[in-house]
Design an enzyme around this catalytic site. Structure first.
Site, PDB file in Angstrom:
ATOM      1  N   TYR A 142      14.168  -0.507   1.266  1.00 42.67           N
ATOM      2  CA  TYR A 142      15.021   0.529   1.853  1.00 42.67           C
ATOM      3  C   TYR A 142      16.352  -0.045   2.340  1.00 42.67           C
ATOM      4  O   TYR A 142      17.301   0.703   2.567  1.00 42.67           O
ATOM      5  CB  TYR A 142      14.311   1.237   3.009  1.00 42.67           C
ATOM      6  CG  TYR A 142      13.134   2.094   2.580  1.00 42.67           C
ATOM      7  CD1 TYR A 142      12.824   2.266   1.234  1.00 42.67           C
ATOM      8  CD2 TYR A 142      12.332   2.729   3.512  1.00 42.67           C
ATOM      9  CE1 TYR A 142      11.750   3.039   0.831  1.00 42.67           C
ATOM     10  CE2 TYR A 142      11.250   3.507   3.119  1.00 42.67           C
ATOM     11  CZ  TYR A 142      10.965   3.653   1.762  1.00 42.67           C
ATOM     12  OH  TYR A 142       9.903   4.415   1.369  1.00 42.67           O
ATOM     13  N   LYS A 192       1.553  -6.235  -3.602  1.00 43.11           N
ATOM     14  CA  LYS A 192       1.455  -6.075  -5.059  1.00 43.11           C
ATOM     15  C   LYS A 192       1.733  -7.448  -5.669  1.00 43.11           C
ATOM     16  O   LYS A 192       2.626  -7.625  -6.506  1.00 43.11           O
ATOM     17  CB  LYS A 192       2.472  -5.005  -5.519  1.00 43.11           C
ATOM     18  CG  LYS A 192       2.316  -4.555  -6.949  1.00 43.11           C
ATOM     19  CD  LYS A 192       1.081  -3.699  -7.201  1.00 43.11           C
ATOM     20  CE  LYS A 192       0.988  -3.347  -8.670  1.00 43.11           C
ATOM     21  NZ  LYS A 192      -0.323  -2.767  -9.030  1.00 43.11           N
ATOM     22  N   ASP A 224      -2.163  -0.313  -5.062  1.00 46.07           N
ATOM     23  CA  ASP A 224      -2.795   0.776  -5.816  1.00 46.07           C
ATOM     24  C   ASP A 224      -4.270   0.899  -5.427  1.00 46.07           C
ATOM     25  O   ASP A 224      -4.792   1.993  -5.199  1.00 46.07           O
ATOM     26  CB  ASP A 224      -2.626   0.580  -7.334  1.00 46.07           C
ATOM     27  CG  ASP A 224      -2.848  -0.854  -7.789  1.00 46.07           C
ATOM     28  OD1 ASP A 224      -2.887  -1.760  -6.935  1.00 46.07           O
ATOM     29  OD2 ASP A 224      -2.988  -1.081  -9.000  1.00 46.07           O
TER      30      ASP A 224
END
Ligand code: NAD
Length: 364
Positions: A142, A192, A224
């Site tokens: 961000y 991840k 995930d």
């Protein structure tokens, strides 16, 4: 004991209504536990814009800087949609978070057994759910540079950068391990690392920090799989720590598992544990001024403030126990009412009355 300062920011919409009830609880617990807290109420958000022309006036920011903790109701409303972007209430919120360097966002997802039917999941999967997501709030994709949209080879390309410095990962990991220690001593780090280098570094640093917390059990999940596990068996988690982007998504999913937005508190902390505490919901303009908003998320934000900034776990537990008692006794604001005969539907003030009565009775 030295005086500790709390700045109270009622804000807009239902903000003043829910803050009024949370303030009663704070005053009561301050007296009964002799906490020596002082409170100062300041203008913030749309209310500040209306009066001073800016959502975050200098004296409000100065008071927040000087405070040990901040209790916020909510800000915003459709009447500010036409205001210049930099003067909208939400800008005030971003301004406080960045000025005070509130990098750790704590989002608990709790579901009282009596409210399990409010969840979209089967009751047995969520009844008694009590997990905490610790989200990094001031770094990651961000804020990473470079970012933008530009022309490349005859077409437009959008790009952002996911970047974390070792020091940013270390400080959020330390905060998460400390929180796990105050709860069930289990921490799951979500990344991840099978695809992203930034996650590889994240995992390496979290493992390094874990050497100072041998009493906390550390596990890792790819994001995930973490999303799947949250839906499949959310009660397996105690504390989860993750980056800004992953935490944004997972914390909303976890909140929705509970089905009751009016029940969930949150906190944003700096490196010394100073924090801003607020319900996860917004200013609910659709019900503002009607005295029907559920004040429990804000009352539970006071409990979080006592636990995580003011180091008053007994006072925090007393508030949490009083809220559990009123839920058990069947008190429901409209947002969590099901119409069952065992329930007593109450308005904002009456819910505050019920919590105060439970506190005074010392209900567990
Ligand atoms: P919202 O959370 O205000 O409301 C969503 C729905 O939940 C509404 O139907 C509302 O009535 C209900 N609700 C929310 N809190 C409730 C409570 N305590 N008791 C009972 N019902 C409750 O979200 P929104 O409608 O998308 O946003 C309204 C305004 O709030 C916008 O201006 C938005 O920018 C702002 N906002 C502020 C914050 C904040 O102050 N931190 C967070 C989110 C949204």
């Amino acid at each position: 004991m030295s005086t500790r300062k709390i700045v109270v920011l009622p804000g807009d919409g239902i903000g003043p209504e829910i803050i009024a009830q949370a303030s009663r609880v704070l005053d009561e617990i301050n007296t009964t536990h002799q906490l020596n807290l002082t409170t100062q109420t300041c203008l913030f958000g749309g209310a500040a814009y209306d009066t001073t022309g800016t959502p975050l006036p200098d004296d409000t920011l100065a008071a927040c800087r000087d405070a040990d903790a901040i209790l916020l109701g909510a800000i915003g409303g459709p009447q500010y949609d036409a205001a210049p972007r930099e003067l909208r209430p939400e800008r005030g919120l971003l301004g406080i978070r960045s000025e005070l360097k509130l990098f750790a966002n704590l989002r608990p997802a709790m579901l009282y057994p009596e409210l399990a039917s409010a969840s979209s999941l089967k009751s047995e999967l969520v009844a008694g759910l009590d997990l905490m997501i610790v989200r990094e709030l001031t770094g990651g994709i961000y804020f990473g540079q470079p970012r933008g949209i530009e022309e490349r080879d005859g077409e437009r390309v959008g790009f952002n950068t996911m970047v974390y410095k070792e020091s940013e990962i270390r400080r959020i990991a330390i905060r998460a391990f400390e929180i796990a220690r105050q709860r069930g001593s289990r921490l799951c780090s979500v990344d991840k690392a099978n695809v992203l280098e930034v996650s590889e570094l994240w995992r390496e640093i979290v493992i390094d920090v874990s050497k100072d917390y041998s009493d906390v059990e550390l596990t890792h999940l790819y994001v995930d799989n973490a999303a799947m596990q949250l839906i499949k068996a959310p009660k397996q988690f105690d504390v989860m720590v993750t980056s800004n982007l992953f935490g944004d998504v997972l914390s909303d999913a976890a909140a929705m598992l509970t089905g009751s937005i009016g029940m969930l508190p949150s906190a944003s902390l700096d490196k010394d544990g100073k924090g801003m505490y607020e319900p996860i919901h917004g200013s609910a303009p659709d019900i503002a001024g009607q005295n029907v908003a559920n004040p429990l998320a804000t009352i539970l934000s006071v409990a979080m403030m006592l636990r995580y900034t003011l180091n008053e776990p007994v006072a925090a537990s007393d508030i949490e126990s009083a809220v559990s008692a009123v839920i058990r006794e069947g008190y429901r604001c409209a947002d969590i009412a099901t119409g069952a005969t065992s329930e007593r539907t109450v308005n904002t003030t009456e819910m505050g009355d019920a919590v105060m009565a439970a506190l005074n009775k010392g209900e567990q």
